[in-house]
Structures are given as C-alpha cells and as structure tokens.
Design a protein around this motif. Structure first.
Motif, PDB file in Angstrom:
ATOM      1  N   PRO A   6     -35.083  73.868   2.494  1.00 42.04           N
ATOM      2  CA  PRO A   6     -35.847  73.105   2.153  1.00 42.04           C
ATOM      3  C   PRO A   6     -35.976  73.119   4.113  1.00 42.04           C
ATOM      4  N   ILE A   7     -34.599  73.262   3.926  1.00 44.40           N
ATOM      5  CA  ILE A   7     -34.650  71.812   6.329  1.00 44.40           C
ATOM      6  C   ILE A   7     -35.366  72.352   7.245  1.00 44.40           C
ATOM      7  N   ASP A   8     -35.143  73.920   6.815  1.00 45.97           N
ATOM      8  CA  ASP A   8     -35.893  75.058   7.516  1.00 45.97           C
ATOM      9  C   ASP A   8     -36.945  74.903   8.117  1.00 45.97           C
ATOM     10  N   LEU A   9     -37.545  75.436   6.290  1.00 50.93           N
ATOM     11  CA  LEU A   9     -38.475  75.539   6.032  1.00 50.93           C
ATOM     12  C   LEU A   9     -39.624  74.029   6.507  1.00 50.93           C
ATOM     13  N   LEU A  10     -39.129  72.965   6.822  1.00 45.74           N
ATOM     14  CA  LEU A  10     -39.462  71.562   6.781  1.00 45.74           C
ATOM     15  C   LEU A  10     -39.989  72.189   8.491  1.00 45.74           C
ATOM     16  N   LYS A  11     -38.336  73.067   9.342  1.00 48.65           N
ATOM     17  CA  LYS A  11     -38.900  72.170  10.767  1.00 48.65           C
ATOM     18  C   LYS A  11     -39.800  73.459  11.140  1.00 48.65           C
ATOM     19  N   GLU A  12     -40.110  74.576  10.812  1.00 47.15           N
ATOM     20  CA  GLU A  12     -40.798  75.712  10.497  1.00 47.15           C
ATOM     21  C   GLU A  12     -42.497  74.772  10.504  1.00 47.15           C
ATOM     22  N   ASN A  13     -42.381  73.863   9.387  1.00 42.12           N
ATOM     23  CA  ASN A  13     -43.625  73.971   9.457  1.00 42.12           C
ATOM     24  C   ASN A  13     -44.218  72.335  10.474  1.00 42.12           C
ATOM     25  N   ILE A  14     -43.393  71.479  10.657  1.00 41.99           N
ATOM     26  CA  ILE A  14     -43.202  70.832  11.413  1.00 41.99           C
ATOM     27  C   ILE A  14     -43.687  71.351  13.662  1.00 41.99           C
ATOM     28  N   VAL A  16     -45.442  74.846  13.283  1.00 44.10           N
ATOM     29  CA  VAL A  16     -46.747  75.230  13.646  1.00 44.10           C
ATOM     30  C   VAL A  16     -47.508  73.987  13.342  1.00 44.10           C
ATOM     31  N   LEU A  17     -47.562  73.145  12.580  1.00 50.11           N
ATOM     32  CA  LEU A  17     -48.373  71.991  13.014  1.00 50.11           C
ATOM     33  C   LEU A  17     -48.320  70.831  14.345  1.00 50.11           C
ATOM     34  N   LYS A  18     -46.998  71.086  14.949  1.00 51.81           N
ATOM     35  CA  LYS A  18     -46.844  70.717  16.441  1.00 51.81           C
ATOM     36  C   LYS A  18     -47.906  71.684  17.706  1.00 51.81           C
ATOM     37  N   PHE A  19     -47.951  72.805  16.959  1.00 53.37           N
ATOM     38  CA  PHE A  19     -48.436  73.710  17.845  1.00 53.37           C
ATOM     39  C   PHE A  19     -50.069  73.404  17.768  1.00 53.37           C
ATOM     40  N   LYS A  20     -50.218  73.522  16.289  1.00 46.84           N
ATOM     41  CA  LYS A  20     -51.648  73.291  16.376  1.00 46.84           C
ATOM     42  C   LYS A  20     -52.171  71.975  16.685  1.00 46.84           C
ATOM     43  N   GLN A  21     -51.630  71.127  16.556  1.00 51.23           N
ATOM     44  CA  GLN A  21     -52.238  69.976  16.962  1.00 51.23           C
ATOM     45  C   GLN A  21     -52.058  70.087  19.033  1.00 51.23           C
TER      46      GLN A  21
END
Length: 57
Positions: A6-14, A16-21
């Motif tokens: 779950p931590i790896d998935l959270l880091k990956e999602n973060i 992706v969101l930073k890139f989109k931002q």
C-alpha cells in the motif's frame, strides 16, 4: 515479481498527482497569459475596430 505494498501504491499515486498538478499549472499559466494579453487596451481597441469594420453577410 515485486509485490506492491500500500505504501508503494501511495507513493506512485502521489508521483502521478504531482505530475498532473505541474501540467495543470503550466496550462493555467498559459491561459492567464493569453487572457491578460487579450485584455490589454491596445488589443481591446484593435478587436473593437476589427468587429466594427468586418462585413457581415
């Protein structure tokens, strides 16, 4: 194959969101610049003159 925690998935999602931002910020800056340029007095005057002199059919 590595199991995603779950931590790896959270880091990956973060990431992706930073890139989109960053992408969204660049688009917003471009839109703001375009709007600012179109609202300059010289451009407003030019636009008004163009609309008055254009021939409508």
């Amino acid at each position: 194959m590595k199991k995603n925690t779950p931590i790896d998935l959270l880091k990956e999602n973060i990431a992706v969101l930073k890139f989109k931002q960053e992408e969204d910020l660049a688009i917003l800056k471009w839109q703001l610049e375009t709007t600012f340029d179109s609202l300059k007095p010289q451009n407003l005057l030019k636009s008004a003159i163009m609309s008055m002199t254009s021939v409508t059919g």
